[in-house]
Scaffold this motif. Structure first.
Motif, short mmCIF file in Angstrom:
data_model
loop_
_atom_site.label_atom_id
_atom_site.label_comp_id
_atom_site.label_asym_id
_atom_site.label_seq_id
_atom_site.Cartn_x
_atom_site.Cartn_y
_atom_site.Cartn_z
N ASP A 16 0.84 -1.20 0.00
CA ASP A 16 0.00 0.00 0.00
C ASP A 16 0.88 1.25 0.00
OD1 ASP A 16 -2.01 -1.83 0.20
OD2 ASP A 16 -2.73 -1.16 2.16
N PHE A 17 0.60 2.17 -0.91
CA PHE A 17 1.40 3.38 -1.05
C PHE A 17 0.48 4.60 -1.13
CE2 PHE A 17 3.88 -0.15 -2.59
CZ PHE A 17 5.10 0.06 -1.99
N SER A 18 0.85 5.64 -0.41
CA SER A 18 0.05 6.87 -0.34
C SER A 18 0.12 7.66 -1.64
CB SER A 18 0.54 7.75 0.80
OG SER A 18 0.29 7.13 2.03
N ILE A 19 -0.98 8.33 -1.93
CA ILE A 19 -1.06 9.29 -3.04
C ILE A 19 -1.06 10.67 -2.39
CG2 ILE A 19 -2.37 10.06 -5.03
CD1 ILE A 19 -3.86 7.36 -4.94
N PRO A 20 0.08 11.38 -2.39
CA PRO A 20 0.16 12.65 -1.67
C PRO A 20 -0.27 13.88 -2.48
CG PRO A 20 2.32 12.05 -2.45
CD PRO A 20 1.38 10.94 -2.87
N PHE A 21 -0.91 13.67 -3.60
CA PHE A 21 -1.32 14.78 -4.47
C PHE A 21 -2.78 14.59 -4.86
CE2 PHE A 21 1.13 11.57 -6.80
CZ PHE A 21 0.15 11.03 -7.60
N TYR A 23 -5.98 14.59 -7.61
CA TYR A 23 -6.18 14.15 -8.99
C TYR A 23 -7.64 14.34 -9.35
CZ TYR A 23 -7.52 9.90 -6.44
OH TYR A 23 -8.10 9.02 -5.56
N VAL A 24 -7.92 14.47 -10.63
CA VAL A 24 -9.28 14.69 -11.10
C VAL A 24 -10.01 13.36 -11.24
CG1 VAL A 24 -10.68 15.58 -13.01
CG2 VAL A 24 -8.69 16.86 -12.24
N ASN A 25 -9.37 12.40 -11.89
CA ASN A 25 -9.96 11.07 -12.12
C ASN A 25 -9.01 10.00 -11.62
OD1 ASN A 25 -12.38 11.84 -13.67
ND2 ASN A 25 -10.90 12.52 -15.20
N THR A 26 -9.54 8.88 -11.17
CA THR A 26 -8.66 7.79 -10.72
C THR A 26 -7.80 7.27 -11.86
OG1 THR A 26 -10.42 6.17 -11.12
CG2 THR A 26 -10.21 7.05 -8.87
N ASP A 38 2.43 -0.89 -13.36
CA ASP A 38 1.55 -1.88 -12.73
C ASP A 38 0.13 -1.50 -13.14
OD1 ASP A 38 -0.02 -3.47 -11.14
OD2 ASP A 38 0.93 -2.93 -9.25
N THR A 39 -0.40 -2.15 -14.13
CA THR A 39 -1.73 -1.80 -14.65
C THR A 39 -2.85 -2.46 -13.86
OG1 THR A 39 -1.60 -3.60 -16.27
CG2 THR A 39 -0.88 -1.40 -17.00
N SER A 40 -2.49 -3.29 -12.88
CA SER A 40 -3.51 -4.00 -12.09
C SER A 40 -3.58 -3.54 -10.64
CB SER A 40 -3.23 -5.50 -12.14
OG SER A 40 -3.28 -5.98 -13.45
N TYR A 41 -2.98 -2.38 -10.34
CA TYR A 41 -3.07 -1.87 -8.97
C TYR A 41 -4.53 -1.54 -8.65
CZ TYR A 41 -3.72 2.92 -10.58
OH TYR A 41 -4.22 4.05 -11.15
N THR A 42 -4.84 -1.45 -7.36
CA THR A 42 -6.20 -1.12 -6.93
C THR A 42 -6.15 0.03 -5.93
OG1 THR A 42 -6.08 -2.79 -5.19
CG2 THR A 42 -7.09 -3.46 -7.27
N TYR A 43 -7.30 0.62 -5.69
CA TYR A 43 -7.41 1.69 -4.71
C TYR A 43 -7.88 1.11 -3.38
CZ TYR A 43 -6.71 5.40 -8.07
OH TYR A 43 -6.15 6.25 -8.99
N VAL A 44 -7.14 1.42 -2.31
CA VAL A 44 -7.57 1.08 -0.96
C VAL A 44 -8.60 2.11 -0.52
CG1 VAL A 44 -6.82 0.81 1.44
CG2 VAL A 44 -5.36 0.01 -0.43
#
Length: 148
Positions: A16-21, A23-26, A38-44
Motif C-alpha cells: 500500500d502506497f500513499s497518493i500525496p497529491f 487528482y481529477v480522475n482515478t 503496474d496496470t492492475s493496482y487497486t485503490y484502498v
C-alpha cells in the motif's frame, strides 16, 4: 519536491502506497515498479493504492499523476448555467497539468550558472556507444577500452 508524483523505496513487504497529491480522475494515477507500469493496482481509498504484487526490497515504486490533456474535463455551452463544481473541475484539470509540466521541466538536465550540464547527482541511462571523440561514453564502452 515533486508536485505530481512520489517515489518510494519498497521494503519487500509493503503493497500500500500513499497518493500525496490531488487528482481529477482515478485513471489519472499511474503506478510503476522499477519503471514498469503496474496496470492492475487497486485503490484502498482515495489516497492509497495497492500494488498487484509485492515490490521486492529496494525496488522503486513511483505513484504518478498523468492528467488527461487531450480532452476538456468540462465543455461549457452557450446559455448554460455554470456551477462552482464545473469551474473547480476545469481549474483542477488545468492546475494539475501545469504541475505535471513543472515537474517534467524540473526533472530535466539543466545548465548550471557556468553553462555546464548538471545531472544533479543522478545516473544517466541509455547512453549510446560513442562515435566521436567528444561524445559521452557509457560504462560498458569504457570497460572495453581500458585494461587493469
Amino acid at each position: 519536491m515533486a508536485l505530481s508524483y512520489v517515489i518510494y523505496t519498497a521494503n519487500g513487504s509493503t503493497t500500500d502506497f500513499s497518493i500525496p497529491f490531488s487528482y481529477v480522475n482515478t485513471t489519472d494515477v499511474k503506478v510503476y515498479i522499477d519503471n514498469v507500469e503496474d496496470t492492475s493496482y487497486t485503490y484502498v481509498n482515495a489516497s492509497t493504492v495497492r500494488t498487484s504484487t509485492t515490490p521486492s526490497n529496494g525496488a522503486k515504486v513511483k505513484v504518478d499523476r498523468d492528467t488527461d490533456d487531450t480532452s476538456r474535463a468540462v465543455d461549457f455551452q452557450d446559455g448554460s448555467v455554470i456551477s462552482e463544481e464545473q469551474l473547480d473541475l476545469n481549474s483542477d484539470q488545468i492546475f494539475n497539468i501545469v504541475q505535471e509540466n513543472v515537474d517534467a521541466i524540473d526533472d530535466c538536465h539543466k545548465l548550471d550558472n557556468t553553462g555546464v550540464w548538471d545531472a544533479n547527482s543522478k545516473r544517466i541511462i541509455n547512453v549510446a556507444t560513442p562515435t566521436s571523440g567528444t561524445d559521452a561514453a557509457n560504462k560498458t564502452y569504457i570497460d572495453t577500452q581500458t585494461t587493469s
